[in-house]
Design a protein around this motif. Structure first.
Motif, PDB file in Angstrom:
ATOM      1  N   LEU A 218      19.072  60.989  -9.709  1.00 39.63           N
ATOM      2  CA  LEU A 218      19.215  60.509  -8.270  1.00 39.63           C
ATOM      3  C   LEU A 218      20.276  61.398  -8.037  1.00 39.63           C
ATOM      4  N   LEU A 219      20.539  62.081  -6.885  1.00 41.09           N
ATOM      5  CA  LEU A 219      21.382  62.577  -6.252  1.00 41.09           C
ATOM      6  C   LEU A 219      21.877  61.628  -5.044  1.00 41.09           C
ATOM      7  N   ALA A 220      23.110  61.380  -5.007  1.00 38.66           N
ATOM      8  CA  ALA A 220      23.663  60.539  -3.753  1.00 38.66           C
ATOM      9  C   ALA A 220      23.861  61.332  -2.484  1.00 38.66           C
ATOM     10  N   GLY A 221      22.615  61.530  -2.097  1.00 35.94           N
ATOM     11  CA  GLY A 221      22.540  62.204  -0.784  1.00 35.94           C
ATOM     12  C   GLY A 221      20.772  62.118  -0.290  1.00 35.94           C
ATOM     13  N   THR A 222      20.469  62.779   0.899  1.00 31.89           N
ATOM     14  CA  THR A 222      19.193  62.667   1.248  1.00 31.89           C
ATOM     15  C   THR A 222      18.541  64.019   0.565  1.00 31.89           C
ATOM     16  N   GLY A 223      17.460  63.919   1.045  1.00 31.31           N
ATOM     17  CA  GLY A 223      16.589  65.343   0.582  1.00 31.31           C
ATOM     18  C   GLY A 223      17.038  66.612   0.848  1.00 31.31           C
ATOM     19  N   SER A 224      17.974  66.821   1.788  1.00 34.90           N
ATOM     20  CA  SER A 224      18.532  67.816   1.997  1.00 34.90           C
ATOM     21  C   SER A 224      19.768  68.483   0.876  1.00 34.90           C
ATOM     22  N   LEU A 225      20.173  67.381   0.227  1.00 35.74           N
ATOM     23  CA  LEU A 225      21.117  67.541  -0.951  1.00 35.74           C
ATOM     24  C   LEU A 225      20.262  68.089  -1.893  1.00 35.74           C
ATOM     25  N   GLY A 226      19.011  67.385  -2.169  1.00 37.14           N
ATOM     26  CA  GLY A 226      17.920  67.977  -3.162  1.00 37.14           C
ATOM     27  C   GLY A 226      17.825  69.201  -3.232  1.00 37.14           C
TER      28      GLY A 226
ATOM     29  N   LEU B 269      15.716  51.709  -4.804  1.00 38.41           N
ATOM     30  CA  LEU B 269      14.787  52.688  -5.172  1.00 38.41           C
ATOM     31  C   LEU B 269      13.865  52.549  -6.425  1.00 38.41           C
ATOM     32  N   GLN B 270      14.663  51.742  -7.630  1.00 33.65           N
ATOM     33  CA  GLN B 270      13.925  51.344  -8.666  1.00 33.65           C
ATOM     34  C   GLN B 270      12.869  50.478  -8.329  1.00 33.65           C
ATOM     35  N   ALA B 271      13.058  49.608  -7.476  1.00 31.58           N
ATOM     36  CA  ALA B 271      12.110  48.766  -7.147  1.00 31.58           C
ATOM     37  C   ALA B 271      10.876  49.092  -6.040  1.00 31.58           C
ATOM     38  N   ALA B 272      11.256  50.185  -5.204  1.00 26.03           N
ATOM     39  CA  ALA B 272      10.381  50.812  -4.596  1.00 26.03           C
ATOM     40  C   ALA B 272       9.390  51.747  -5.314  1.00 26.03           C
ATOM     41  N   LEU B 273      10.041  52.240  -6.057  1.00 26.43           N
ATOM     42  CA  LEU B 273       9.521  53.195  -7.092  1.00 26.43           C
ATOM     43  C   LEU B 273       8.330  52.599  -8.088  1.00 26.43           C
ATOM     44  N   ARG B 274       8.759  51.683  -8.641  1.00 21.95           N
ATOM     45  CA  ARG B 274       7.902  50.748  -9.476  1.00 21.95           C
ATOM     46  C   ARG B 274       6.748  50.217  -8.877  1.00 21.95           C
ATOM     47  N   ALA B 275       6.927  49.963  -7.353  1.00 24.49           N
ATOM     48  CA  ALA B 275       5.733  49.367  -6.646  1.00 24.49           C
ATOM     49  C   ALA B 275       5.066  50.301  -6.343  1.00 24.49           C
ATOM     50  N   ALA B 276       5.354  51.545  -6.256  1.00 22.01           N
ATOM     51  CA  ALA B 276       4.414  52.708  -5.927  1.00 22.01           C
ATOM     52  C   ALA B 276       3.671  53.088  -7.190  1.00 22.01           C
TER      53      ALA B 276
ATOM     54  N   TYR C 297      26.582  62.054 -16.654  1.00 23.30           N
ATOM     55  CA  TYR C 297      26.517  60.694 -16.170  1.00 23.30           C
ATOM     56  C   TYR C 297      25.182  59.932 -16.651  1.00 23.30           C
ATOM     57  N   TRP C 298      24.141  60.891 -16.343  1.00 23.85           N
ATOM     58  CA  TRP C 298      22.746  60.090 -16.630  1.00 23.85           C
ATOM     59  C   TRP C 298      22.403  59.769 -17.991  1.00 23.85           C
TER      60      TRP C 298
ATOM     61  N   LEU D   1      19.349  50.581 -15.935  1.00 24.07           N
ATOM     62  CA  LEU D   1      18.594  50.771 -14.897  1.00 24.07           C
ATOM     63  C   LEU D   1      18.209  52.357 -14.509  1.00 24.07           C
ATOM     64  N   ASN D   2      19.412  53.062 -14.653  1.00 23.11           N
ATOM     65  CA  ASN D   2      19.180  54.459 -14.587  1.00 23.11           C
ATOM     66  C   ASN D   2      18.273  55.025 -15.295  1.00 23.11           C
ATOM     67  N   SER D   3      18.054  54.425 -16.608  1.00 21.93           N
ATOM     68  CA  SER D   3      17.198  55.114 -17.654  1.00 21.93           C
ATOM     69  C   SER D   3      15.800  54.770 -17.223  1.00 21.93           C
ATOM     70  N   ASP D   4      15.682  53.654 -16.865  1.00 21.74           N
ATOM     71  CA  ASP D   4      14.274  53.253 -16.295  1.00 21.74           C
ATOM     72  C   ASP D   4      13.917  54.186 -15.156  1.00 21.74           C
ATOM     73  N   ILE D   5      14.571  54.335 -14.356  1.00 20.84           N
ATOM     74  CA  ILE D   5      14.503  55.278 -12.913  1.00 20.84           C
ATOM     75  C   ILE D   5      13.916  56.467 -13.508  1.00 20.84           C
ATOM     76  N   GLN D   6      14.781  56.947 -14.439  1.00 21.89           N
ATOM     77  CA  GLN D   6      14.430  58.350 -15.001  1.00 21.89           C
ATOM     78  C   GLN D   6      12.959  58.455 -15.603  1.00 21.89           C
ATOM     79  N   ALA D   7      12.649  57.388 -16.487  1.00 20.73           N
ATOM     80  CA  ALA D   7      11.488  57.280 -16.959  1.00 20.73           C
ATOM     81  C   ALA D   7      10.323  57.214 -15.938  1.00 20.73           C
ATOM     82  N   ASP D   8      10.402  56.479 -14.804  1.00 20.06           N
ATOM     83  CA  ASP D   8       9.373  56.259 -13.823  1.00 20.06           C
ATOM     84  C   ASP D   8       9.356  57.712 -12.781  1.00 20.06           C
TER      85      ASP D   8
END
Length: 387
Positions: free
Chosen positions: A63-71, A253-260, A235-236, A41-48
């Motif tokens: 993906l960081l485990a936090g909101t945009g402020s952590l980014g 997130l993967q489901a929403a990202l793929r939909a986008a 990890y990734w 799943l993580n690999s698919d997320i990275q590609a998307d």
């Protein structure tokens, strides 16, 4: 009786309504964060994410485990060392937050500013972009004022300077085309709960090879262990343990990202602009006007509208909240001056704003408001993208 309350209409600058496919993904059975299915799943997320950000084929995404402020914070923690000169473009609350974070990690911060409601001027960046600047940071879409900053033009200046270029894409990535490779962006981040309409709690990031080389040449360890790029890469990419990731948020997130991506970023860009025109034209007779004067500087995903004279901002928003509709007012200096209407992801659809116009018309005694909305919506219908 349902276990859930009546569906609440979120028309805020974030979070946004969760995409149905993301909601479904949240309910799947739990897997361990080291499970082979999760690594796949993580690999698919990275590609998307590489597609969403428009990166080089091998750019590190995660993906960081936090909101945009952590980014935001992870970028400064990993790519800035004490004494580094950092040029921050600040024309709103989140540009100022960038400056504060950079300073906390020891940077010597210089500010390029612009008045509230106006975009950063590239010429002002050029005037301060000296050889000793190690990083330039800018917010693409300044959420606090509804301003779209000219990232491509600023990027062109930075490319020839040798400085790293960091971009806050929190209200643009996933709704507006973003060209990390072509523009020369070195570090970009967003929040899952913004344009992607996934649940809060994840910050998708992208890191250029140049930025990773800067990280690798650090003189001191990254002070933020949790967001250390080396540990994240282990990890990734290396699939070794760093910390426990929120697995079901990854699935959502993967489901929403793929939909986008299936909808298409250009189609999403068209959809948000059409909805913005419909809303602006509908509210104009009431005295709502664009807060940002120059049309090219208006952020499509956060529609900032100046309130009519004498408008009861807090009172009306409170009454809307009683009807399960949330809209957001100004932040700091713009409190009581503007509304900031979210047009990201699933909020940029006709139905949520139909609910708003019906309720607002009732509260203000404007019987024609809902009809005006439908009229302007029909004018745009031929081009509205329906997914």
């Amino acid at each position: 009786m349902s276990d859930f309350p009546t569906e609440h209409v979120l028309l805020t600058p974030g979070p946004t309504p969760i995409h149905p496919r993301a909601m479904q993904a949240l309910t799947r059975p739990m897997l361990g964060h080291m499970d082979p299915e999760v690594f796949a799943l993580n690999s698919d997320i990275q590609a998307d994410l590489r597609v969403m950000y428009g990166t080089e084929p091998e750019t590190f995404t995660a993906l960081l485990a936090g909101t945009g402020s952590l980014g935001m914070e992870a970028g400064f923690a990993n790519l800035v060392e004490p004494g580094d000169e950092v040029l921050v473009c600040a024309n709103g609350s989140f540009g100022r937050r960038m400056a504060e974070m950079a300073a906390r990690y020891g940077a010597k911060v210089r500010l390029v500013t612009a008045p509230l409601g106006e975009a950063i001027r590239p010429r002002d960046v050029a005037a301060q972009l000296t050889d000793d600047v190690r990083m330039v940071a800018v917010v693409h879409g300044e959420t606090s004022t509804g301003v779209l900053n000219p990232v491509p033009e600023i990027a062109e200046l930075v490319r020839s300077s040798g400085a790293l270029f960091t971009v806050d894409a929190v209200t643009t990535a996933g709704m507006e085309p973003f060209h990390m490779r072509d523009w020369g962006v070195d570090y970009a981040y967003t929040g899952a709960q913004k344009c992607l309409s996934a649940p809060p709690g994840l910050a998708p990031i992208a890191v250029s090879e140049r930025a990773f080389a800067r990280f690798g040449a650090r003189r001191t360890p990254t002070p933020l262990w949790y967001g250390d790029l080396g540990g994240l890469h282990d990890y990734w990419v290396g699939q070794t343990y760093h910390h426990t990731v929120p697995v079901n948020l990854h699935f959502a997130l993967q489901a929403a990202l793929r939909a986008a991506l299936e909808e298409g970023l250009e189609n999403r860009q068209r959809r948000v602009r059409q909805m913005g025109r419909v809303i602006t034209r509908t509210l104009e007779p009431l005295g709502f006007t664009p807060y940002v004067h120059r049309p090219e500087e208006r952020l499509p995903t956060v529609l900032a509208l100046r309130l009519p004279e004498g408008f009861d901002d807090a009172g009306i928003r409170g009454q809307l909240r009683q009807r399960d509709i949330s809209v957001t007012g100004g932040l700091g200096p713009t409190a009581g001056v503007i509304w900031r209407l979210g047009l990201m992801g699933e909020s940029a659809r006709p139905e949520p704003y139909r609910r708003l116009m019906t309720a607002l018309g009732d509260l203000l005694g404007d019987r024609d408001l809902a009809d005006r909305y439908e009229h302007h919506l029909q004018e745009e219908t031929r081009e509205l993208v329906s997914v």
